[in-house]
Design an enzyme around this catalytic site. Structure first.
Site, short mmCIF file in Angstrom:
data_model
loop_
_atom_site.label_atom_id
_atom_site.label_comp_id
_atom_site.label_asym_id
_atom_site.label_seq_id
_atom_site.Cartn_x
_atom_site.Cartn_y
_atom_site.Cartn_z
N HIS A 1 0.93 -1.06 0.10
CA HIS A 1 -0.11 0.08 0.08
C HIS A 1 0.85 1.13 0.06
CE1 HIS A 1 -4.11 -1.51 1.32
NE2 HIS A 1 -3.57 -2.52 0.51
N GLU B 1 0.85 4.16 1.46
CA GLU B 1 1.31 4.65 2.86
C GLU B 1 2.43 4.04 3.22
OE1 GLU B 1 -1.55 3.86 1.66
OE2 GLU B 1 -3.32 4.88 2.42
N ARG C 1 6.67 5.25 3.77
CA ARG C 1 7.54 5.15 5.15
C ARG C 1 8.85 4.48 4.72
NH1 ARG C 1 8.49 0.90 8.77
NH2 ARG C 1 9.30 1.84 10.31
N ARG C 2 8.87 3.47 4.13
CA ARG C 2 10.01 2.54 3.62
C ARG C 2 11.02 3.46 2.79
NH1 ARG C 2 10.96 -2.59 4.24
NH2 ARG C 2 9.61 -3.85 5.36
N CYS D 1 -3.47 0.38 6.97
CA CYS D 1 -2.94 1.61 6.88
C CYS D 1 -3.03 2.46 8.20
CB CYS D 1 -2.87 2.29 5.69
SG CYS D 1 -2.15 1.32 4.56
N LYS E 1 -1.29 1.06 11.13
CA LYS E 1 0.13 1.21 11.10
C LYS E 1 0.49 2.79 11.36
CE LYS E 1 1.66 -2.94 8.51
NZ LYS E 1 2.11 -3.29 7.28
N LYS F 1 17.21 -6.77 15.06
CA LYS F 1 16.18 -5.91 15.41
C LYS F 1 16.02 -5.72 16.91
CE LYS F 1 12.02 -5.65 13.43
NZ LYS F 1 10.87 -5.86 12.47
#
Ligand SMILES: [Zn+2]
Length: 409
Positions: free
Chosen positions: A78, A80, A84-85, A227, A230, A376
Site C-alpha cells: 500500500h 502509505e 514510509r520505507r 494503513c 500502522k 532488531k
C-alpha cells in the site's frame, strides 16, 4: 480550504507528474499516492519520498516465498507503507552524508558525537485518500456541508420518512436536514483476536469502530495490518522503526494531509489515528486539501494498478518500480536485483552507516552474522516501547510469522 494542506498536496502531485510513466496506472486503472514532505526551519517544503500502491500479498504467498527471497520481497505494498520505507532510505542517505562530513538537510552531530535532528525540521505525510481501515469508516453524508444548509428534496423526503418510521438506520441531525443512512465501508476485516468484531448489519451498523484490522483484499487473507493501524503505531512510536532507534530519538510526523476529491471525515481520521487509543496519545494535525489526484478510483478507473512506483530523494537510484513486492524485472536468475527499500537492502545500508559511526558500541558494529530479527531486538528502547504499547493499547496486534524476518545478509 487549508492553504498549507494545498501546498503539501500540490508539491506531491507535481512531483508525481514529473516522474516517467513506467509503473503508473493505465487508462482504466487507479492507484493511491502517498508521500512525505520535509519542512525546514524557514518553512520551505520539499518532497523526500513518494510512492504508489494498492496491493498486499496474502498469507500463503508469504509462506510460499522461497528462502532466497526472505527479506527481499515486500508483503505490504500500500502506498502509505511504501512511502514510509522510502522515507527510511532517505534518512539513511542523509545519515551517510552526515557521517562522510557532507551537508545533511536533516541531521547534525552534537559535541558528544550524538546524532540529532536539526532544529525546526518537521515531516508531513500526504496521501490521496484516507488510509484503509478505521480512518475510512464514516457516514456517507459526513461532509455534505451545502446540503446541511439546503438539503436536496430527496434527502428531505427520506428525513421526514425516517421520523415517521423511526428507522434506526436513519439518523436525523439536530437541524433535521442531514441524514446518515449508510457508511463508507472498508474491505479491511477486524483481526481475529480483536474483541470488537463487525456487526455486518445493513446501513450504519455494518462496521464496528476503533478495531484493529487487516488489509482489505479478496481471497487469500493477508497478515498485514491496515494503513490506519500502522499510521497509529508510527504516531506513537515514531516512523524511524527499530534500527534507526539505535541512532536517533523517535521521529514523529507533524501532520497528515488527504488529497481532495475523495471521501474524508475529520472525526474518523482523528479516531483512527489516535483517539481510539486514549487521551494520552500524541496527536498529529489532520487536513484535507482541495487539490485532487488524477489517478483516483472512479467510473473510468475501476481496476487497482498492480505496479508501484517508489521514489525518494537520495543520491543513487531515486526511482524504482515494483510488482508483487519485487523489483520489476527481478527473477530467480537475477537474485541480486532487489528493491532498495526491501528489508535486506535497508539492513545493508544501515550496517554500512553504523560502520562509520563512532557514537555506537563496538559490539553493535559487527552484527552481520546474526539474523535480521535478532538484530532488531538490539534496539532495546524501541522494542520495550512496542511491547508496552501492545500490552496497553494494541492488544489484538498479531505477531507476524518470523520466516520473513529470518535471514542473514
Ligand atoms: Zn492501506
Amino acid at each position: 480550504m487549508n492553504s498549507f494542506a494545498d501546498k503539501v498536496a500540490k508539491l506531491c502531485l507535481q512531483k508525481y507528474n514529473s516522474l516517467k510513466k513506467t509503473g503508473k496506472p493505465t487508462s482504466n486503472e487507479w492507484t493511491v499516492l502517498s508521500g512525505i514532505v520535509l519542512e525546514n526551519i524557514n518553512g520551505t517544503l520539499s518532497v523526500v519520498s513518494l510512492t504508489t500502491g494498492t496491493k498486499c500479498l496474502g498469507g500463503s504467498d508469504l509462506l510460499n516465498t522461497e528462502i532466497w527471497e526472505r527479506g527481499s520481497r515486500l508483503s505490504d505494498s500500500h502506498a502509505e507503507i511504501l512511502a514510509r520505507r522510502a522515507f527510511l532510505r532517505y534518512l539513511y542517505d542523509q545519515l551517510d552524508l552526515l557521517l562522510n562530513d557532507q551537508k545533511s538537510d536533516v541531521f547534525a552531530l552534537d559535541s558528544t558525537d550524538k546524532i540529532g535532528i536539526k532544529p525546526g525540521i518537521l515531516f508531513h505525510f500526504f496521501s490521496t485518500q484516507t488510509p484503509c481501515g478505521d480512518c475510512s469508516i464514516f457516514p456517507k453524508e459526513a461532509k455534505v456541508l451545502d446540503e446541511e444548509i439546503n438539503p436536496p428534496a430527496k434527502i428531505r423526503k427520506i428525513s421526514a420518512l425516517s421520523e415517521a418510521s423511526n428507522d434506526s438506520s436513519l439518523i436525523t441531525t439536530k437541524k433535521n436536514c442531514r441524514i446518515i443512512s449508510d457508511i463508507y465501508r472498508t474491505g479491511a476485516k477486524c483481526v481475529s483476536t480483536e474483541e470488537r468484531q463487525d456487526l455486518l448489519e445493513p446501513g450504519i451498523n455494518y462496521h464496528v469502530l476503533g478495531s484493529l484490522r487487516t488489509k482489505p483484499g479478496r481471497g487469500d487473507p493477508t497478515l498485514s495490518l491496515s494503513c490506519s493501524d500502522k499510521l497509529a503505531k508510527w504516531n506513537i512510536l515514531g516512523v524511524q522503526g527499530s534500527f534507526l532507534s539505535l541512532l536517533i530519538a523517535p521521529l514523529r510526523l507533524e501532520s497528515i494531509t488527504i488529497g481532495g476529491g475523495s471521501p474524508f471525515s475529520q472525526e474518523a481520521m482523528e479516531r483512527g489515528l489516535y483517539k481510539r487509543f486514549g487521551n494520552d496519545v500524541a496527536r498529529l494535525k489532520i487536513f484535507q486539501a482541495t487539490e485532487s489526484f488524477i489517478h483516483l478510483k472512479g467510473t473510468l478507473r475501476t481496476q487497482p494498478c498492480p505496479t508501484s512506483i517508489i521514489w525518494c530523494s537520495v543520491r543513487n537510484r531515486e526511482l524504482e518500480v515494483a510488482v508483487e513486492g519485487r523489483k520489476q524485472g527481478a527473477t530467480k536468475k537475477r537474485k541480486g536485483n532487489l528493491l532498495l527499500i526491501s528489508r535486506r537492502e535497508l539492513l545493508r545500508i544501515f550496517l554500512r552507516i553504523i560502520e562509520k559511526y563512532k557514537g555506537i558500541d563496538s559490539e553493535q558494529r559487527h552484527p552481520k552474522k546474526i539474523g535480521y530479527y535478532q538484530f532488531k531486538q538490539w534496539s532495546n528502547l524501541y522494542q520495550e516501547a512496542w511491547k508496552q504499547l501492545r500490552l496497553k493499547k494494541f492488544h489484538a496486534w498479531p505477531t507476524k510469522p518470523l520466516e520473513s524476518q529470518d535471514f542473514i545478509l
